[in-house]
Design a protein around this motif. Structure first.
Motif: not given
Lengths: 499, 173
Positions: A113, A120, A130
């Motif tokens: 990521d 997320h 996210s």
């Protein structure tokens, strides 16, 4: 208790062909403690689903392969990385994809990521928007006088996959190399969920294009194990033909590319010529130069159309290979670049359980075709070349020696093809399976769980997971200008680990 | 061995495959499209920078074959260069991953005008099999303008060569 006993004492859940040992969080913690002082049990793979974290171990003491899992408790599990440093990249990936926290892990920086996704923990059932900013990555510090950093990538100078290399150097000498990957993350594991093995096979074939056959075989074998079916004998033999063609073609490309990075143009010209002939023969035989999608769960997609061009390409390679190795040996300026460059210590290779030519050039005698073995190799006698030096030269020579072995295997496989069907249908089954194949880079492990004929969870472990970290170690004390040569001699997959 | 091989090559025809004829219609079509972009002639020589923006590396394997003696890209005035700042053409592969999007855009910005973008492979068209993933932004044209597409999974070196020669011919027309 020693680590292997803790693993074996745990109750098992069904998984074919290795049962899965289900550890309680307490037993898992005891395992991590026991692994600290243990040298026999190697970590081969580590992955997760939304509930559990899974590990595949190899007990070098008796050669057993042991599958284990632990329930994730309140979003966390005890980290394995303090006992097995190779676990670190796995733990960081598991955190980025599923949100499980590795408590006490050696490194909690994000891995896959990079802060560009909308969600997320995208593979978790509780994925959240996210909040992570795409900030510049943090790199590990180095202490010393007159150090400077060189940042390379993700876009590199050659025709090569993207990744970031952060060198800390003192003058010309590399003090530390840190590799940052994840640029090629395509969400492959997420795309495979909810699909039938047949439909998902296209993703296994595209995890790492150069290992398309080996990954397809490992995936197909995992799916077949979960469904308790076996591919027909002719399909098994044809898979091996394709796997050995892939091995020889890649080794030809690598040997040429290594010499090319030492600016010796003759060898890449000749190796490249043979590689082209072999890809052309693969096209004639199977309809695709890289044989992509030719291996499917249940068997193979089509029959061999023509083996004349394969045999003549192999004869040409075999005829010229000794001469090419003589050329390599004769040019001292070339050998000077290779010998003693990018050396990987044998203890590191064992500690990281690195497979393929990286392991076998540093004395780790490991080949899945021999142990745990699989058809048709189980019934064939063949050499597994082994060297101890661990440098660029040794990795080059291992490849040349492996080509000779594969050419011999190919002739025997082609001469002994049985008649019969090419596929068996896969039932709409529920179950868990693990499959493996020895690719040109080394051992590939694929685990999956089927639910009513659809993939509920899957993980494909490319050999590069355990080889990239050793490239970092191999560069220490080498000069920056030798990095391309060392990198090529490893030829790790970026896409294969970026998933 | 080296000298013997070189001496032998003097006696037989080259190992490099002879070029196929290129379609005039396709050349003209592309030339018309490029005329609007190309402010000045780059002549019959183009420098190529390859960018993998998400590929499985299958496309790279075949692109690499262009440098070998069989396809010998340089005989057509085409060559691979190490920096986008030296390039006329960006050869972009892969579905564009979200993690590579910035890097691709910055590589494009670093390439001097006039420049052409060739999207290579089925994934580069619209994301291919990876379309719809949380980690994929789309095809190459989701991030930078595309002048030419070479399809295939992966395209063969012969197909790549045909596409790149089309670009040279159209550029010189």
């Amino acid at each position: 208790m020693i680590a292997a006993e803790i693993l074996r004492a745990a109750p098992t859940a069904p998984c074919a062909p290795f049962p899965r040992h289900v550890l309680t969080p307490d037993a898992w913690a005891a395992l991590v403690d026991a692994l600290q002082g243990d040298r026999d049990v190697a970590l081969l793979s580590m992955w997760a689903d939304s509930q559990q974290v899974y590990c595949l171990f190899h007990d070098a003491g008796n050669g057993d392969f042991i599958l284990a899992s632990v329930q994730v408790d309140a979003g966390a599990y005890r980290a394995l990385s303090p006992a097995r440093p190779a676990a670190s990249w796995f733990e960081r990936s598991i955190h980025d994809l599923f949100g499980h926290v590795a408590e006490g892990g050696t490194d909690d920086r994000p891995w896959l990521d990079h802060g560009h996704w909308d969600q997320h923990a995208p593979l978790s059932p509780r994925a959240t928007p996210s909040l992570m900013a795409a900030e510049p990555p943090q790199f590990l510090p180095s202490d010393g006088d007159d150090l400077h950093q060189i940042a390379v990538g993700p876009v590199h100078a050659g025709i090569i996959e993207p990744g970031h290399f952060r060198f800390t150097a003192q003058g010309e000498t590399i003090v530390r190399l840190e590799i940052r990957l994840g640029y090629l993350h395509k969400g492959t594991l997420g795309l495979m969920r909810g699909k039938s093995p047949r439909a998902a096979a296209r993703f296994a074939a595209r995890l790492s294009g150069d290992s398309t056959i080996a990954h397809s075989i490992a995936f197909a074998r995992a799916a077949e194990a979960a469904c308790a079916v076996e591919a027909p004998p002719r399909a098994v033999m044809l898979r091996a033909v394709m796997a050995e063609l892939e091995r020889v073609a890649n080794h030809l490309g690598d040997c040429g590319a290594i010499a090319n990075d030492a600016a010796f143009a003759f060898l890449p010209a000749r190796f490249g010529w043979h590689r082209e002939a072999l890809l052309g023969a693969s096209f004639a035989a199977f309809g695709h130069r890289l044989m992509m999608d030719c291996v499917i769960p249940g068997g193979v997609a089509g029959d061999l159309a023509d083996d004349g061009s394969i045999l003549s390409a192999l004869a040409a390679i075999e005829g010229e290979l000794p001469g090419l190795l003589r050329v390599y040996d004769d040019y001292s300026s070339l050998v000077d670049r290779m010998v003693g460059t990018g050396t990987v210590r044998p203890d590191l290779v064992h500690r990281f359980a690195a497979g393929g030519f990286v392991g076998r050039a540093s004395g780790r005698d490991f080949d899945l075709r021999r142990s745990p073995a699989y058809a048709p190799y189980r019934d064939m006698a063949f050499d597994v070349p082994l060297l101890q030096a661990g440098d660029v030269d040794a990795r080059f020579r291992i490849r040349v020696a492996e080509m000779t072995v594969s050419i011999d295997l190919l002739r025997r496989l082609l001469a002994g093809l049985p008649d019969g069907p090419l596929t068996v249908p896969l039932p709409l089954a529920s179950g868990e399976g693990i499959g493996w194949a020895e690719g040109f880079r080394g051992d590939i492990w694929t685990w999956l769980r089927l639910d009513g004929g659809q993939i509920a969870a899957v993980f494909m472990r490319d050999p590069s997971w355990l080889q990239w970290p050793l490239l970092q170690a191999a560069m220490e004390g080498n000069i920056v200008a030798d990095f391309p040569l060392c990198n090529k001699s490893f030829n790790c997959s970026y896409s294969g680990v970026d998933l | 061995m080296v000298w013997r091989t070189i001496a032998r090559t003097l006696r037989h025809r080259p190992l490099t495959v002879p070029p196929d004829a290129i379609s005039d219609a396709a050349t003209q079509d592309l030339a018309d499209r490029l005329a609007a972009v190309s402010k000045r002639r780059l002549g019959r020589s183009l420098a190529i920078r390859q960018v993998d923006a998400g590929s499985c590396n299958g496309c790279e394997l075949e692109i690499n074959m262009l440098n070998g003696i069989v396809y010998d890209l340089e005989r057509f005035g085409l060559r691979f260069v190490a920096s986008p700042r030296h390039a006329d053409v960006l050869l972009v592969t892969g579905p564009i991953t979200r993690n590579m999007q910035d890097a691709l855009r910055r590589t494009y910005d670093a390439t001097p005008d006039p420049k052409f973008v060739v999207a290579v492979g089925d994934c580069a068209v619209d994301g291919g099999v990876f379309k719809g993933s949380y980690a994929i932004h789309g095809g190459v044209d989701s991030t930078v303008p595309v002048d030419l597409v070479v399809r295939g999974c992966p395209p063969t070196p012969a197909q790549l060569l045909e596409g790149l020669r089309l670009l040279v011919e159209a550029n010189a027309t």
